[in-house]
Design a protein around this motif. Structure first.
Motif, PDB file in Angstrom:
ATOM      1  N   GLY A 194      74.160   0.690   3.929  1.00  0.00           N
ATOM      2  CA  GLY A 194      74.826   1.974   4.192  1.00  0.00           C
ATOM      3  C   GLY A 194      75.340   2.614   2.912  1.00  0.00           C
ATOM      4  N   ARG A 195      75.426   3.944   2.935  1.00  0.00           N
ATOM      5  CA  ARG A 195      75.947   4.685   1.776  1.00  0.00           C
ATOM      6  C   ARG A 195      77.442   4.884   1.961  1.00  0.00           C
ATOM      7  N   VAL A 196      78.196   4.431   0.976  1.00  0.00           N
ATOM      8  CA  VAL A 196      79.666   4.506   1.061  1.00  0.00           C
ATOM      9  C   VAL A 196      80.181   5.356  -0.096  1.00  0.00           C
ATOM     10  N   ALA A 197      80.894   6.420   0.238  1.00  0.00           N
ATOM     11  CA  ALA A 197      81.465   7.310  -0.781  1.00  0.00           C
ATOM     12  C   ALA A 197      82.876   6.853  -1.135  1.00  0.00           C
ATOM     13  N   VAL A 198      83.307   7.228  -2.345  1.00  0.00           N
ATOM     14  CA  VAL A 198      84.707   6.980  -2.711  1.00  0.00           C
ATOM     15  C   VAL A 198      85.416   8.324  -2.882  1.00  0.00           C
ATOM     16  N   VAL A 199      86.685   8.325  -2.472  1.00  0.00           N
ATOM     17  CA  VAL A 199      87.541   9.502  -2.659  1.00  0.00           C
ATOM     18  C   VAL A 199      88.844   9.009  -3.277  1.00  0.00           C
ATOM     19  N   PRO A 200      89.630   9.898  -3.861  1.00  0.00           N
ATOM     20  CA  PRO A 200      90.899   9.425  -4.433  1.00  0.00           C
ATOM     21  C   PRO A 200      91.809   8.828  -3.359  1.00  0.00           C
ATOM     22  N   GLY A 201      92.364   7.674  -3.674  1.00  0.00           N
ATOM     23  CA  GLY A 201      93.343   7.055  -2.781  1.00  0.00           C
ATOM     24  C   GLY A 201      94.735   7.565  -3.121  1.00  0.00           C
ATOM     25  N   ASP A 202      95.721   6.698  -2.950  1.00  0.00           N
ATOM     26  CA  ASP A 202      97.103   7.105  -3.177  1.00  0.00           C
ATOM     27  C   ASP A 202      97.843   5.891  -3.730  1.00  0.00           C
ATOM     28  N   PRO A 203      98.492   6.045  -4.915  1.00  0.00           N
ATOM     29  CA  PRO A 203      99.188   4.879  -5.480  1.00  0.00           C
ATOM     30  C   PRO A 203     100.258   4.318  -4.540  1.00  0.00           C
ATOM     31  N   ARG A 204     100.719   5.127  -3.595  1.00  0.00           N
ATOM     32  CA  ARG A 204     101.746   4.639  -2.666  1.00  0.00           C
ATOM     33  C   ARG A 204     101.154   3.873  -1.475  1.00  0.00           C
ATOM     34  N   LEU A 205      99.838   3.793  -1.438  1.00  0.00           N
ATOM     35  CA  LEU A 205      99.186   3.015  -0.359  1.00  0.00           C
ATOM     36  C   LEU A 205      99.054   1.546  -0.736  1.00  0.00           C
ATOM     37  N   VAL A 206      99.983   1.044  -1.509  1.00  0.00           N
ATOM     38  CA  VAL A 206      99.936  -0.366  -1.912  1.00  0.00           C
ATOM     39  C   VAL A 206      99.942  -1.263  -0.687  1.00  0.00           C
ATOM     40  N   LYS A 207      99.284  -2.399  -0.814  1.00  0.00           N
ATOM     41  CA  LYS A 207      99.316  -3.380   0.276  1.00  0.00           C
ATOM     42  C   LYS A 207     100.529  -4.273   0.085  1.00  0.00           C
ATOM     43  N   VAL A 208     101.394  -4.300   1.082  1.00  0.00           N
ATOM     44  CA  VAL A 208     102.599  -5.119   0.989  1.00  0.00           C
ATOM     45  C   VAL A 208     102.206  -6.590   1.115  1.00  0.00           C
ATOM     46  N   THR A 209     102.432  -7.341   0.039  1.00  0.00           N
ATOM     47  CA  THR A 209     102.182  -8.787   0.118  1.00  0.00           C
ATOM     48  C   THR A 209     103.441  -9.586  -0.218  1.00  0.00           C
ATOM     49  N   SER A 210     104.326  -9.029  -1.023  1.00  0.00           N
ATOM     50  CA  SER A 210     105.531  -9.770  -1.427  1.00  0.00           C
ATOM     51  C   SER A 210     106.783  -8.985  -1.045  1.00  0.00           C
ATOM     52  N   ALA A 211     107.930  -9.651  -1.154  1.00  0.00           N
ATOM     53  CA  ALA A 211     109.209  -8.992  -0.872  1.00  0.00           C
ATOM     54  C   ALA A 211     109.425  -7.830  -1.847  1.00  0.00           C
ATOM     55  N   THR A 212     108.910  -7.963  -3.070  1.00  0.00           N
ATOM     56  CA  THR A 212     109.039  -6.884  -4.066  1.00  0.00           C
ATOM     57  C   THR A 212     108.273  -5.644  -3.604  1.00  0.00           C
ATOM     58  N   ASP A 213     107.056  -5.859  -3.073  1.00  0.00           N
ATOM     59  CA  ASP A 213     106.272  -4.724  -2.559  1.00  0.00           C
ATOM     60  C   ASP A 213     107.032  -4.029  -1.425  1.00  0.00           C
ATOM     61  N   LEU A 214     107.627  -4.842  -0.574  1.00  0.00           N
ATOM     62  CA  LEU A 214     108.358  -4.296   0.579  1.00  0.00           C
ATOM     63  C   LEU A 214     109.514  -3.412   0.100  1.00  0.00           C
ATOM     64  N   ALA A 215     110.243  -3.901  -0.910  1.00  0.00           N
ATOM     65  CA  ALA A 215     111.375  -3.135  -1.451  1.00  0.00           C
ATOM     66  C   ALA A 215     110.885  -1.843  -2.105  1.00  0.00           C
ATOM     67  N   LEU A 216     109.726  -1.923  -2.788  1.00  0.00           N
ATOM     68  CA  LEU A 216     109.166  -0.749  -3.452  1.00  0.00           C
ATOM     69  C   LEU A 216     108.791   0.329  -2.416  1.00  0.00           C
TER      70      LEU A 216
END
Ligand code: C5P
Length: 222
Positions: A194-216
């Motif tokens: 399949g053909r998959v395009a990329v578009v700009p994401g968002d720096p605030r779409l971080v994946k929460v993995t740690s307590a630090t991410d959650l606080a951020l």
């Protein structure tokens, strides 16, 4: 186009610690999952939502959707042992009439209407899938047994986020095969050719993995 959203929320979130799955970790006093459900429910692009919940957390997920008055939540399914298995379980609840499916990680609470619009747009140009991405800012190295073996040219590398959008039939076909090793949905669509395009994401779409991410993420909620 009828667009359904799948929210995968069935991860254990062991790195976050705590006594509950990551989707129910507290973010500004509410379960993390509330943010994604509320935002997708409010989206003009999305017709209905299926949530893959952690085993044993199906009922709290239904109650959460009710509390949020998220009327677009059409089904809550039990997630699988891997992200890909959770997506497969949720896709089974998406009706045949759906033309487009958006798959989103509950672990990325700050999904916006803008990024949803961005991932949907290239589907109208004939792409099978679309992923939001951000540039890599750190130098990337390949390491073997604690020793650097190569510094990778990062000029054509990106980090990929969710929500990811797909032609629903293509996504179903992708999930009909072997799911091994797939860390995102697009990887399975790519395997099909399949053909998959990329578009700009968002720096605030971080994946929460740690307590630090959650606080951020909490600080960004304002
Ligand atoms: O584990 P990780 O944070 O990479 O997971 C990304 C997303 O996939 C999370 O929203 C998580 O809840 C979901 N997931 C899932 N089922 C699993 C593992 C992860 O729905 N078995």
């Amino acid at each position: 186009m009828s667009t359904w959203a799948v929210v995968v929320a069935a991860g254990a979130g062991e790195r976050l610690g705590g006594d509950r799955p990551k989707a129910f970790a507290a973010l500004a006093g509410r379960p993390l999952l509330a943010e994604s459900i509320e935002r997708l429910d409010a989206s003009d692009w999305i017709e209905a939502i299926v949530v893959a919940a952690p085993t044993g957390w199906e009922e709290p997920t239904i109650l959460l959707a009710e509390e949020l008055a998220a009327g677009k939540v059409a089904a809550v399914v039990t997630g699988g042992a891997t992200r890909a298995e959770s997506v497969r379980a949720a896709l089974a609840e998406v009706p045949r009439e759906a033309l487009v499916a958006i798959v989103h990680d509950a672990a990325r609470p700050l999904v916006t209407e803008d990024v949803i619009g961005r991932v949907l747009a290239p589907l109208a140009e004939g792409f099978d899938g679309v992923v939001p991405c951000v540039a890599l800012s750190d130098t990337v190295k390949r390491v073997e047994r604690g020793v650097v073996v190569e510094t990778v040219d990062r000029s054509d590398l990106v980090a990929v986020q969710t929500p990811q959008a797909f032609v629903c039939d293509v996504l179903r076909r992708a999930y009909g095969g072997d799911l091994a090793g797939a860390t995102d949905c697009a990887a399975l669509v790519e395997r099909l050719g399949g053909r998959v395009a990329v578009v700009p994401g968002d720096p605030r779409l971080v994946k929460v993995t740690s307590a630090t991410d959650l606080a951020l993420v909490e600080s960004w909620l304002g």
